[in-house]
Write a protein that holds these residues in place. Structure first.
Motif, mmCIF file in Angstrom:
data_model
loop_
_atom_site.group_PDB
_atom_site.id
_atom_site.type_symbol
_atom_site.label_atom_id
_atom_site.label_comp_id
_atom_site.label_asym_id
_atom_site.label_seq_id
_atom_site.Cartn_x
_atom_site.Cartn_y
_atom_site.Cartn_z
ATOM 1 N N SER A 1 63.026 38.244 55.955
ATOM 2 C CA SER A 1 62.183 38.213 57.148
ATOM 3 C C SER A 1 61.617 36.891 57.582
ATOM 4 O O SER A 1 61.335 36.662 58.554
ATOM 5 C CB SER A 1 61.147 39.375 57.000
ATOM 6 O OG SER A 1 60.345 38.979 55.840
ATOM 7 N N ASP A 2 61.293 36.199 56.435
ATOM 8 C CA ASP A 2 60.691 34.848 56.634
ATOM 9 C C ASP A 2 61.286 33.764 55.809
ATOM 10 O O ASP A 2 61.024 33.475 54.700
ATOM 11 C CB ASP A 2 59.276 34.869 56.332
ATOM 12 C CG ASP A 2 58.641 33.672 56.731
ATOM 13 O OD1 ASP A 2 58.985 32.566 57.135
ATOM 14 O OD2 ASP A 2 57.192 33.646 57.079
ATOM 15 N N THR B 1 59.233 30.846 54.487
ATOM 16 C CA THR B 1 58.405 31.008 53.402
ATOM 17 C C THR B 1 58.906 30.932 51.852
ATOM 18 O O THR B 1 58.358 30.717 50.933
ATOM 19 C CB THR B 1 57.624 32.764 53.394
ATOM 20 O OG1 THR B 1 56.791 32.605 54.617
ATOM 21 C CG2 THR B 1 56.688 32.991 52.294
#
Length: 260
Positions: free
Chosen positions: A233-234, A237
């Protein structure tokens, strides 16, 4: 080692100019060091760069910087060595192990088809749902950084496991432990670009660090490092964790588990 004040010490070396200018990658390395041990740490990485079987560097960079982020302590992956007699047998085992980690068979085969196209200094990230490379780092790849294992604790672990004290194993196990500690990592596949080293590994949380004694032929300078990742999702990160999160591997016998 006092974890309250550590320095990240990183080395990279290449031949025929820097990596950015198309130079041939010779060597790289990572250490976490106290201020008092900086000279020793720098010399350790310098020796590695100057005495590598891939050649003699004419570009060499060693960088030191204070670590300001909180340091995470993680237990090392369990280790198992798989003796194989041929490279083909080794890669058949790779496929079987990757399936055990949860990477679909079709994605494994797609990754194998793409491996000859990759010539990167770091790792590539492959989505286990699509088989596509998702890091978008081109020939640079993702370089895992800011990690180490205190020598005294590593030797204690090696003695307990009846494993020879091997700096190469230590370095690889540190990296695999950090990578597999993240929830988005399903598995790692790696073999070295060192022409004199033919052992590689598959690693994951559920199968541990599985060494395979032959994944290429002697004299071959082609390496591979793939992180198979769940849909992220990221992505930023995740890459930030690999590159920036300080990790100290520390073996604690009470927390050790064995993988058959």
């Amino acid at each position: 080692m006092d974890p309250s004040r550590l320095y990240s010490v990183r080395m990279r070396a290449s031949e025929n100019e820097s990596h950015e200018n198309g130079g041939k990658h010779i060597s790289g390395g990572e250490l976490l060091s106290t201020y008092s041990d900086l000279r020793i740490s720098v010399n350790t990485l310098l020796e590695k760069a100057l005495n590598h079987s891939r050649g003699k560097p004419d570009f060499l960079q060693i960088q030191c910087e204070i670590v300001n982020q909180p340091i995470k302590i993680v237990n090392p992956l369990t280790v198992h060595t798989n003796e194989v007699t041929t490279v083909e047998e080794g890669h058949e085992l790779v496929r079987n192990l990757l399936e055990k980690t949860g990477v679909p068979k079709a994605i494994i085969e797609k990754a194998y088809q793409q491996i000859p196209e990759y010539s990167v200094r770091g790792a590539i990230l492959i989505d286990i749902h699509t088989g596509e490379r998702v890091d978008q780092r081109l020939d640079k790849g993702v370089r895992v950084s800011k990690m180490d294992w205190q020598t005294r604790n590593f030797k204690k672990w090696a003695t307990s496991k009846a494993v020879p004290y091997n700096p190469r194993l230590k370095e690889a196990l540190i990296l695999a432990t950090k990578v597999c500690n993240h929830k988005s990592t399903i598995a790692e596949l790696c073999w070295s670009d060192d022409p004199d080293y033919i052992t590689g590994y598959v690693a994951s949380k559920n199968i541990g660090y599985q060494r395979i004694t032959q994944l290429k032929h002697y004299g071959n300078e082609s390496g591979c490092r793939i992180f198979f990742v769940d849909t992220l999702s990221d992505l930023h990160t995740y890459i930030s964790y690999l590159e920036e999160q300080p990790i100290l591997v520390q073996w604690e016998e009470d927390h050790d588990t064995r993988v058959d």
